[in-house]
Design a protein around this motif. Sequence first.
Motif, mmCIF file in Angstrom:
data_model
loop_
_atom_site.group_PDB
_atom_site.id
_atom_site.type_symbol
_atom_site.label_atom_id
_atom_site.label_comp_id
_atom_site.label_asym_id
_atom_site.label_seq_id
_atom_site.Cartn_x
_atom_site.Cartn_y
_atom_site.Cartn_z
ATOM 1 N N VAL A 47 1.400 72.932 20.439
ATOM 2 C CA VAL A 47 1.934 71.708 21.054
ATOM 3 C C VAL A 47 2.704 70.950 19.981
ATOM 4 O O VAL A 47 3.880 70.639 20.135
ATOM 5 N N ALA A 73 6.958 76.816 24.101
ATOM 6 C CA ALA A 73 5.796 76.202 23.455
ATOM 7 C C ALA A 73 4.932 75.536 24.516
ATOM 8 O O ALA A 73 5.361 75.307 25.642
ATOM 9 N N MET A 74 3.710 75.207 24.143
ATOM 10 C CA MET A 74 2.795 74.592 25.100
ATOM 11 C C MET A 74 3.187 73.142 25.378
ATOM 12 O O MET A 74 3.700 72.438 24.503
ATOM 13 N N SER A 75 2.884 72.695 26.588
ATOM 14 C CA SER A 75 3.180 71.325 26.995
ATOM 15 C C SER A 75 2.227 70.356 26.310
ATOM 16 O O SER A 75 1.055 70.670 26.084
ATOM 17 N N ASP A 76 2.739 69.167 26.009
ATOM 18 C CA ASP A 76 1.895 68.120 25.422
ATOM 19 C C ASP A 76 1.326 67.195 26.489
ATOM 20 O O ASP A 76 0.773 66.136 26.186
ATOM 21 N N GLU A 89 13.332 70.149 25.678
ATOM 22 C CA GLU A 89 13.730 69.233 24.618
ATOM 23 C C GLU A 89 14.434 70.015 23.520
ATOM 24 O O GLU A 89 14.403 71.250 23.491
ATOM 25 N N VAL A 98 13.755 73.956 23.069
ATOM 26 C CA VAL A 98 12.330 74.153 23.348
ATOM 27 C C VAL A 98 12.066 73.958 24.838
ATOM 28 O O VAL A 98 12.489 72.961 25.423
ATOM 29 N N GLU A 99 11.386 74.927 25.434
ATOM 30 C CA GLU A 99 10.876 74.750 26.794
ATOM 31 C C GLU A 99 9.364 74.615 26.698
ATOM 32 O O GLU A 99 8.686 75.451 26.093
ATOM 33 N N ARG A 100 8.839 73.547 27.297
ATOM 34 C CA ARG A 100 7.395 73.302 27.298
ATOM 35 C C ARG A 100 6.779 73.891 28.564
ATOM 36 O O ARG A 100 7.262 73.653 29.663
ATOM 37 N N SER A 137 2.960 74.618 30.631
ATOM 38 C CA SER A 137 1.529 74.320 30.659
ATOM 39 C C SER A 137 0.765 75.599 30.968
ATOM 40 O O SER A 137 1.354 76.657 31.155
#
Length: 442
Positions: A6, A30-33, A40, A47-49, A51
């Motif tokens: 994250v 990457a993992m979602s925050d 972003e 970067v794609e977030r 979950s």
Amino acid sequence: MLTDDVQIDRRILLEAESLICQGNEVILLAMSDGGDRAFETIGNVKVERVSGNELPYSEMVVLKVFNLYFKFIAFAFSFINAISQIIANRISSKIGRILFFLSRKTNSAFVLLGYKLRSTLILLHKRLRKLSTHERFILQRALFYRPDILHAHDLPQLKVAAYASNKFKIPLVYDAHELYPEIASLLPVQKRKLSSLEQKYIKRANAVITVNSYIADEMCQRYKIAKPTVLLNATNQPEYFDNAKKYDLFRNELNIEPHKKVILFQGWMSKQRGLQNLVRALAAMPNEIVLVFMGYGEAKSELLDIAIDLGCVERVYFKDAVPQSELLYWTASADIGVIPYQAIDLNNYLCSPNKLFEFIQAGLPILANDLPYLREVVFGEGFGVVSSLDSPEEYAEGLLTLLDESYYQKCKEQLSLKREKYSWREQEHTLFEVYDSLTHAT
């Protein structure tokens, strides 16, 4: 690139930026925050977030089809029920009740059949994929971008990256940031499972990278593979960082007197990192020595309690973590950096933490626990002192040795002479060589 992070590790972003400068496009999954940002840009890195609970598109289609199926059944049941009611009003009520009963039984049969088909198809899909829901979604997103190369950062992303690599017949880079199956917080059954997973999928990688030669040797021996390429956890100084300048951010913000010596620990304050004895050592040392902890962690309250009990709380300071872009200015504001990692597991024993390279680039003499890679760099390069940091006395002895003016200046000189060797500018060439070998092979 795939990561479970994250808070994205500096190593990942530096590798991505270097590859972008070579004319490549890098997409990082990457993992979602937990926020609402699905996409972003960090620096130049897209970067794609994601979950952990999304379903792949194929399964979403299956679910939608079955939802329509159930709606149709509900409509059909209502229609049949209405017809039955009309018939019951026109002919005998007994026939109407029979029709109503038959319509309910028919509806129940269709609903039950629908549920069984739905469960069977999804179970079959899972077994064919052999991936979790999260992994299947990652696979779908990775395939969406139609990559030329996949780069899996650490073991949690290796399996899904191997599936995606096989799907598109493209090269796979496995970047092991640590000896993951040996992390102390894992249960024995988890360690066995992860070791087996790494054993199976590491051989599907076209290139394996890790952080130091000790972990590379261990992986080579453990998995019977060619020795992984070593790519250090190095970093660069910020653009406007001045090696000749004395930064005083801690003294200014925390009101530390100019003549006092600042001992710095930065990073996660874990209860297993030997920080308790570092605070205890402070109580037995001269008053002009103070201790700063910069970061977060569950050990903070315990460290504060120890300082209160020993009567040295006024010499212990805490500072929240700062952005990566500011970090080296704060690091350079201390006098000594401490790396107290304890050999609680093989992963820690063979570690080469980020803070080592941050201390080097900040020109900070180092006190480190006597672990193989830390000894090689800190003692071998003349950057500081290594000692078996198992007691307050050993901490105190190491710090006092390092604070000797003559010894301290020698360490500063060696840091100034050799810091470029441990910069990312020097390391990125190794990354380029790995990628060149993959592209030439294809």
